[in-house]
Design a protein around this motif. Structure first.
Motif, PDB file in Angstrom:
ATOM      1  N   ALA A 166     -37.116  31.854 -23.253  1.00 22.84           N
ATOM      2  CA  ALA A 166     -36.155  30.839 -22.826  1.00 22.84           C
ATOM      3  C   ALA A 166     -36.836  29.590 -22.329  1.00 22.84           C
ATOM      4  O   ALA A 166     -37.819  29.640 -21.591  1.00 22.84           O
ATOM      5  N   GLY A 167     -36.303  28.444 -22.740  1.00 15.28           N
ATOM      6  CA  GLY A 167     -36.702  27.162 -22.183  1.00 15.28           C
ATOM      7  C   GLY A 167     -35.540  26.567 -21.410  1.00 15.28           C
ATOM      8  O   GLY A 167     -34.574  27.267 -21.083  1.00 15.28           O
ATOM      9  N   ASP A 168     -35.614  25.287 -21.133  1.00 16.54           N
ATOM     10  CA  ASP A 168     -34.550  24.643 -20.375  1.00 16.54           C
ATOM     11  C   ASP A 168     -33.321  24.360 -21.220  1.00 16.54           C
ATOM     12  O   ASP A 168     -32.207  24.333 -20.728  1.00 16.54           O
ATOM     13  N   TYR A 169     -33.537  24.131 -22.504  1.00 18.66           N
ATOM     14  CA  TYR A 169     -32.428  23.767 -23.379  1.00 18.66           C
ATOM     15  C   TYR A 169     -32.362  24.758 -24.548  1.00 18.66           C
ATOM     16  O   TYR A 169     -33.275  24.817 -25.351  1.00 18.66           O
ATOM     17  N   ILE A 170     -31.289  25.522 -24.597  1.00 14.38           N
ATOM     18  CA  ILE A 170     -31.142  26.562 -25.616  1.00 14.38           C
ATOM     19  C   ILE A 170     -30.354  26.012 -26.796  1.00 14.38           C
ATOM     20  O   ILE A 170     -29.184  25.622 -26.659  1.00 14.38           O
ATOM     21  N   GLU A 171     -30.977  25.960 -27.976  1.00 20.14           N
ATOM     22  CA  GLU A 171     -30.299  25.455 -29.163  1.00 20.14           C
ATOM     23  C   GLU A 171     -29.210  26.427 -29.626  1.00 20.14           C
ATOM     24  O   GLU A 171     -29.304  27.630 -29.415  1.00 20.14           O
TER      25      GLU A 171
END
Length: 343
Positions: A129-134
Protein backbone atom coordinates in the motif's frame (compact mmCIF):
# COMPACT_ATOMS: atom_id res chain seq x y z
CA UNK A 1 28.68 -33.42 -2.28
CA UNK A 2 25.23 -32.63 -3.65
CA UNK A 3 22.56 -32.69 -0.97
CA UNK A 4 19.40 -34.72 -1.36
CA UNK A 5 15.93 -34.49 0.13
CA UNK A 6 16.92 -37.26 2.54
CA UNK A 7 19.84 -35.13 3.80
CA UNK A 8 17.56 -32.14 4.40
CA UNK A 9 15.00 -34.38 6.14
CA UNK A 10 17.65 -35.80 8.46
CA UNK A 11 18.90 -32.32 9.43
CA UNK A 12 15.35 -31.14 10.13
CA UNK A 13 14.31 -34.28 11.99
CA UNK A 14 11.39 -34.95 9.65
CA UNK A 15 10.62 -37.48 6.95
CA UNK A 16 11.71 -37.02 3.30
CA UNK A 17 8.00 -37.02 2.43
CA UNK A 18 7.47 -33.98 4.68
CA UNK A 19 10.33 -32.14 2.99
CA UNK A 20 8.88 -33.01 -0.41
CA UNK A 21 5.45 -31.72 0.61
CA UNK A 22 6.98 -28.45 1.84
CA UNK A 23 9.01 -27.97 -1.34
CA UNK A 24 6.04 -28.76 -3.56
CA UNK A 25 3.55 -27.14 -1.18
CA UNK A 26 1.23 -30.10 -0.96
CA UNK A 27 -0.47 -31.55 2.08
CA UNK A 28 -1.02 -29.86 5.44
CA UNK A 29 2.26 -29.01 7.16
CA UNK A 30 2.52 -26.71 10.19
CA UNK A 31 4.12 -23.27 9.82
CA UNK A 32 6.87 -24.01 12.36
CA UNK A 33 7.90 -27.15 10.49
CA UNK A 34 7.81 -25.27 7.19
CA UNK A 35 10.02 -22.50 8.54
CA UNK A 36 12.47 -24.99 10.06
CA UNK A 37 12.86 -26.89 6.80
CA UNK A 38 13.05 -23.74 4.67
CA UNK A 39 15.73 -22.31 6.98
CA UNK A 40 17.85 -25.46 6.55
CA UNK A 41 17.38 -25.27 2.77
CA UNK A 42 18.57 -21.67 2.86
CA UNK A 43 21.57 -22.33 5.11
CA UNK A 44 22.77 -25.37 3.16
CA UNK A 45 22.19 -23.87 -0.27
CA UNK A 46 20.12 -26.89 -1.30
CA UNK A 47 18.52 -26.33 -4.70
CA UNK A 48 15.34 -28.36 -5.31
CA UNK A 49 14.21 -28.73 -8.89
CA UNK A 50 10.99 -26.89 -9.60
CA UNK A 51 10.97 -27.38 -13.36
CA UNK A 52 9.02 -30.65 -13.36
CA UNK A 53 6.46 -29.22 -10.96
CA UNK A 54 6.07 -26.10 -13.09
CA UNK A 55 5.43 -28.13 -16.24
CA UNK A 56 2.97 -30.42 -14.49
CA UNK A 57 0.94 -27.62 -12.91
CA UNK A 58 1.30 -25.11 -15.76
CA UNK A 59 2.51 -22.53 -13.26
CA UNK A 60 4.87 -19.74 -14.27
CA UNK A 61 6.46 -19.50 -10.79
CA UNK A 62 6.32 -15.72 -11.25
CA UNK A 63 4.98 -13.32 -8.61
CA UNK A 64 4.06 -9.73 -9.43
CA UNK A 65 5.21 -7.03 -7.01
CA UNK A 66 3.02 -3.93 -7.14
CA UNK A 67 3.38 -0.71 -5.20
CA UNK A 68 0.12 1.24 -5.08
CA UNK A 69 1.70 4.68 -5.24
CA UNK A 70 4.82 6.43 -6.46
CA UNK A 71 7.26 3.53 -6.66
CA UNK A 72 10.37 5.63 -7.23
CA UNK A 73 9.81 7.40 -3.90
CA UNK A 74 8.27 4.99 -1.47
CA UNK A 75 10.20 1.82 -2.26
CA UNK A 76 13.18 3.71 -0.83
CA UNK A 77 11.45 3.84 2.55
CA UNK A 78 13.30 1.64 5.11
CA UNK A 79 10.06 0.02 6.30
CA UNK A 80 9.04 -1.24 2.87
CA UNK A 81 12.58 -2.27 1.99
CA UNK A 82 12.77 -4.67 4.91
CA UNK A 83 9.28 -6.12 4.37
CA UNK A 84 9.97 -6.72 0.69
CA UNK A 85 13.42 -8.20 1.31
CA UNK A 86 11.95 -10.70 3.78
CA UNK A 87 9.19 -11.53 1.29
CA UNK A 88 11.63 -11.91 -1.61
CA UNK A 89 13.93 -14.18 0.37
CA UNK A 90 11.11 -16.44 1.58
CA UNK A 91 9.15 -16.64 -1.67
CA UNK A 92 12.40 -17.31 -3.54
CA UNK A 93 13.01 -20.38 -1.38
CA UNK A 94 9.66 -21.65 -2.59
CA UNK A 95 10.82 -21.46 -6.19
CA UNK A 96 9.28 -18.19 -7.32
CA UNK A 97 10.82 -15.25 -9.16
CA UNK A 98 9.51 -11.70 -8.78
CA UNK A 99 8.41 -9.34 -11.52
CA UNK A 100 8.28 -5.72 -10.32
CA UNK A 101 5.48 -3.74 -11.96
CA UNK A 102 6.15 -0.16 -12.95
CA UNK A 103 3.13 2.04 -12.40
CA UNK A 104 4.69 5.08 -14.03
CA UNK A 105 5.19 3.83 -17.58
CA UNK A 106 1.77 2.38 -18.36
CA UNK A 107 -1.69 3.75 -18.91
CA UNK A 108 -4.00 4.03 -15.91
CA UNK A 109 -6.90 2.08 -17.39
CA UNK A 110 -8.91 0.06 -14.92
CA UNK A 111 -7.71 -3.17 -16.54
CA UNK A 112 -4.01 -2.25 -16.48
CA UNK A 113 -2.66 -4.41 -13.62
CA UNK A 114 -5.03 -7.28 -14.30
CA UNK A 115 -4.15 -7.28 -18.01
CA UNK A 116 -0.44 -7.39 -17.22
CA UNK A 117 -0.93 -10.25 -14.76
CA UNK A 118 -2.63 -12.24 -17.49
CA UNK A 119 -0.03 -11.23 -20.08
CA UNK A 120 2.85 -12.52 -17.94
CA UNK A 121 0.79 -15.48 -16.64
CA UNK A 122 1.60 -14.57 -13.05
CA UNK A 123 0.75 -17.03 -10.30
CA UNK A 124 -0.09 -14.22 -7.87
CA UNK A 125 0.70 -10.67 -6.72
CA UNK A 126 2.07 -8.92 -3.66
CA UNK A 127 0.50 -5.48 -3.33
CA UNK A 128 2.16 -2.94 -1.04
CA UNK A 129 0.00 0.00 0.00
CA UNK A 130 1.01 3.55 -0.78
CA UNK A 131 -0.76 6.81 -0.08
CA UNK A 132 -2.86 6.75 -3.22
CA UNK A 133 -4.55 3.51 -4.26
CA UNK A 134 -5.38 3.30 -7.98
CA UNK A 135 -8.73 1.90 -9.09
CA UNK A 136 -6.86 -0.78 -11.01
CA UNK A 137 -5.62 -2.21 -7.68
CA UNK A 138 -9.19 -2.88 -6.58
CA UNK A 139 -9.98 -4.32 -10.02
CA UNK A 140 -7.11 -6.78 -9.54
CA UNK A 141 -8.20 -7.53 -5.97
CA UNK A 142 -11.69 -8.54 -7.13
CA UNK A 143 -10.33 -10.84 -9.85
CA UNK A 144 -9.38 -14.51 -9.59
CA UNK A 145 -5.65 -13.68 -9.38
CA UNK A 146 -4.30 -14.58 -5.90
CA UNK A 147 -3.32 -11.32 -4.20
CA UNK A 148 -1.65 -10.59 -0.86
CA UNK A 149 -1.81 -7.04 0.48
CA UNK A 150 0.68 -5.45 2.86
CA UNK A 151 -0.84 -2.54 4.81
CA UNK A 152 -3.88 -2.62 2.53
CA UNK A 153 -7.17 -4.41 3.19
CA UNK A 154 -8.00 -6.89 0.44
CA UNK A 155 -11.53 -8.27 0.08
CA UNK A 156 -11.41 -10.21 -3.18
CA UNK A 157 -12.29 -13.91 -3.65
CA UNK A 158 -8.60 -14.89 -3.85
CA UNK A 159 -7.07 -12.18 -1.67
CA UNK A 160 -5.64 -11.94 1.85
CA UNK A 161 -3.68 -9.26 3.67
CA UNK A 162 -1.19 -8.75 6.50
CA UNK A 163 -0.72 -5.52 8.39
CA UNK A 164 0.48 -4.17 11.71
CA UNK A 165 -2.34 -3.65 14.21
CA UNK A 166 -2.22 0.13 13.72
CA UNK A 167 -4.79 0.91 16.40
CA UNK A 168 -2.50 -0.74 18.93
CA UNK A 169 0.44 1.31 17.61
CA UNK A 170 -1.16 4.52 18.86
CA UNK A 171 -2.64 2.97 21.99
CA UNK A 172 0.78 1.79 23.19
CA UNK A 173 2.25 5.27 22.78
CA UNK A 174 -0.61 7.09 24.49
CA UNK A 175 -0.71 4.61 27.37
CA UNK A 176 3.04 5.01 27.90
CA UNK A 177 2.74 8.78 28.17
CA UNK A 178 -0.33 8.50 30.41
CA UNK A 179 1.43 6.11 32.81
CA UNK A 180 4.22 8.69 33.13
CA UNK A 181 1.82 11.59 33.87
CA UNK A 182 2.18 13.19 30.44
CA UNK A 183 -1.27 14.21 29.25
CA UNK A 184 -0.55 16.91 26.65
CA UNK A 185 0.51 15.05 23.51
CA UNK A 186 0.76 16.19 19.88
CA UNK A 187 0.35 13.95 16.82
CA UNK A 188 2.08 14.14 13.43
CA UNK A 189 0.38 11.89 10.89
CA UNK A 190 0.99 10.97 7.27
CA UNK A 191 -1.17 12.40 4.46
CA UNK A 192 -4.74 13.05 5.56
CA UNK A 193 -6.09 10.66 2.92
CA UNK A 194 -3.69 7.85 3.91
CA UNK A 195 -5.66 4.87 5.25
CA UNK A 196 -2.87 3.68 7.57
CA UNK A 197 -2.20 7.16 8.92
CA UNK A 198 -5.91 7.68 9.56
CA UNK A 199 -6.13 4.44 11.55
CA UNK A 200 -3.21 5.61 13.68
CA UNK A 201 -4.77 9.04 14.11
CA UNK A 202 -8.15 7.61 15.12
CA UNK A 203 -6.42 5.22 17.51
CA UNK A 204 -4.50 8.15 18.98
CA UNK A 205 -7.65 10.25 19.46
CA UNK A 206 -9.61 7.33 20.89
CA UNK A 207 -6.91 6.49 23.45
CA UNK A 208 -6.42 10.16 24.37
CA UNK A 209 -10.15 10.68 24.94
CA UNK A 210 -10.52 7.40 26.77
CA UNK A 211 -7.81 8.41 29.25
CA UNK A 212 -9.00 12.00 29.62
CA UNK A 213 -5.90 13.49 27.99
CA UNK A 214 -5.66 16.89 26.29
CA UNK A 215 -6.42 16.96 22.56
CA UNK A 216 -5.76 20.28 20.80
CA UNK A 217 -6.56 20.71 17.08
CA UNK A 218 -3.39 22.76 16.55
CA UNK A 219 -1.36 19.82 17.87
CA UNK A 220 -2.65 17.56 15.07
CA UNK A 221 -0.44 18.03 12.00
CA UNK A 222 0.28 16.06 8.82
CA UNK A 223 3.27 15.14 6.69
CA UNK A 224 4.13 12.60 4.02
CA UNK A 225 6.15 10.07 6.08
CA UNK A 226 9.48 11.71 5.20
CA UNK A 227 11.84 13.80 7.32
CA UNK A 228 11.24 17.25 5.83
CA UNK A 229 7.49 17.01 6.31
CA UNK A 230 7.97 16.07 9.98
CA UNK A 231 10.20 19.10 10.39
CA UNK A 232 7.58 21.48 8.98
CA UNK A 233 4.74 19.84 10.94
CA UNK A 234 6.68 20.26 14.19
CA UNK A 235 7.41 23.91 13.34
CA UNK A 236 3.64 24.44 13.08
CA UNK A 237 3.08 22.83 16.47
CA UNK A 238 5.75 25.05 18.03
CA UNK A 239 4.08 28.23 16.73
CA UNK A 240 1.88 28.37 19.83
CA UNK A 241 2.51 28.09 23.54
CA UNK A 242 2.28 26.21 25.74
CA UNK A 243 4.18 23.46 23.97
CA UNK A 244 2.99 19.86 24.21
CA UNK A 245 4.75 17.66 26.73
CA UNK A 246 5.24 14.92 24.15
CA UNK A 247 4.89 14.20 20.44
CA UNK A 248 3.96 11.01 18.59
CA UNK A 249 4.93 10.94 14.92
CA UNK A 250 3.38 8.24 12.73
CA UNK A 251 6.75 7.42 11.14
CA UNK A 252 10.36 7.53 12.33
CA UNK A 253 11.38 9.67 9.37
CA UNK A 254 8.87 12.35 10.39
CA UNK A 255 9.97 12.00 14.02
CA UNK A 256 13.58 12.69 13.00
CA UNK A 257 12.41 15.83 11.21
CA UNK A 258 10.44 16.85 14.31
CA UNK A 259 13.55 16.28 16.42
CA UNK A 260 15.45 18.79 14.29
CA UNK A 261 12.69 21.41 14.66
CA UNK A 262 12.55 20.98 18.44
CA UNK A 263 16.30 21.43 18.76
CA UNK A 264 16.26 24.54 16.56
CA UNK A 265 14.11 26.46 19.07
CA UNK A 266 16.48 25.53 21.89
CA UNK A 267 14.33 22.86 23.55
CA UNK A 268 15.82 19.72 25.03
CA UNK A 269 14.67 16.19 24.17
CA UNK A 270 13.46 14.51 26.37
CA UNK A 271 13.58 17.10 29.19
CA UNK A 272 11.29 19.67 27.53
CA UNK A 273 9.47 17.53 24.96
CA UNK A 274 9.44 13.77 24.67
CA UNK A 275 9.27 12.17 21.22
CA UNK A 276 8.23 8.77 19.83
CA UNK A 277 8.20 7.66 16.19
CA UNK A 278 7.01 4.52 14.42
CA UNK A 279 8.70 1.78 12.32
CA UNK A 280 12.02 1.26 14.18
CA UNK A 281 14.24 2.05 11.22
CA UNK A 282 18.01 1.76 11.64
CA UNK A 283 18.51 5.52 11.98
CA UNK A 284 16.59 5.51 15.31
CA UNK A 285 19.55 3.97 17.09
CA UNK A 286 21.97 6.63 15.91
CA UNK A 287 19.97 9.84 16.28
CA UNK A 288 20.82 12.22 19.11
CA UNK A 289 19.06 11.43 21.35
CA UNK A 290 18.27 7.87 20.24
CA UNK A 291 14.67 7.82 19.03
CA UNK A 292 11.95 5.89 20.82
CA UNK A 293 9.65 4.12 18.41
CA UNK A 294 6.91 1.59 17.86
CA UNK A 295 8.53 -1.40 16.22
CA UNK A 296 6.69 -3.12 13.41
CA UNK A 297 7.89 -6.67 12.88
CA UNK A 298 8.88 -6.08 9.26
CA UNK A 299 10.65 -9.41 8.82
CA UNK A 300 7.66 -11.33 10.16
CA UNK A 301 5.27 -9.40 7.92
CA UNK A 302 7.36 -10.21 4.85
CA UNK A 303 7.62 -13.90 5.71
CA UNK A 304 3.91 -14.14 6.52
CA UNK A 305 3.08 -12.47 3.21
CA UNK A 306 5.15 -15.07 1.34
CA UNK A 307 3.57 -18.07 3.07
CA UNK A 308 0.05 -16.67 2.79
CA UNK A 309 0.39 -15.85 -0.90
CA UNK A 310 1.87 -19.27 -1.64
CA UNK A 311 -1.06 -20.92 0.15
CA UNK A 312 -3.53 -18.82 -1.86
CA UNK A 313 -1.83 -19.78 -5.11
CA UNK A 314 -1.97 -23.47 -4.28
CA UNK A 315 -5.49 -23.43 -2.86
CA UNK A 316 -4.33 -24.44 0.60
CA UNK A 317 -6.26 -21.77 2.48
CA UNK A 318 -9.28 -19.49 2.39
CA UNK A 319 -8.72 -15.70 2.10
CA UNK A 320 -7.90 -14.26 5.51
CA UNK A 321 -6.16 -11.41 7.30
CA UNK A 322 -3.44 -11.27 9.95
CA UNK A 323 -2.78 -8.33 12.28
CA UNK A 324 0.79 -8.30 13.61
CA UNK A 325 1.27 -6.90 17.12
CA UNK A 326 3.56 -3.85 17.41
CA UNK A 327 6.18 -3.40 20.15
CA UNK A 328 6.99 -0.17 21.98
CA UNK A 329 10.75 0.44 22.16
CA UNK A 330 11.77 3.18 24.57
CA UNK A 331 15.07 4.98 24.03
CA UNK A 332 16.48 8.32 25.21
CA UNK A 333 14.03 10.57 23.34
CA UNK A 334 11.12 9.71 25.64
CA UNK A 335 12.60 8.46 28.90
CA UNK A 336 11.65 10.10 32.14
CA UNK A 337 15.09 9.97 33.72
CA UNK A 338 17.08 9.91 30.41
CA UNK A 339 18.14 6.32 31.04
CA UNK A 340 17.24 3.54 28.62
CA UNK A 341 14.29 1.34 29.45
CA UNK A 342 12.01 -1.01 27.52
CA UNK A 343 8.42 -2.01 28.11
Amino acid sequence: MKLTIKDIAKMAGVSPGTVSKIINDTGSIGWKTKEKVMKIIEETGYQPSFSAKSLATKKSNLIGLIYAGEIDVDFNHPFFNQVINAFRKTIGQMGYDILVFSNNQFSKSSQDYLARCKHFQLDGCLIVAGDYIEDSIYELDQSSVPCLGVDIEMTGPSSSYVTTDNSKVSAKVVEYFYLHSLKEVAFIGGPEDSVISDIRKQGFLHSMNQLGMTVKPEWIQYGNYFEESGYHAMKEILQNRPYPQAVFAASDMMALGAMKAIKEVGLNIPVDIKLIGCDDIEACRYSDPALSTVKQDKDKMGRLAAYMLNDLINGNTEPSSILVDPELVIRESSTIDTKKLSI
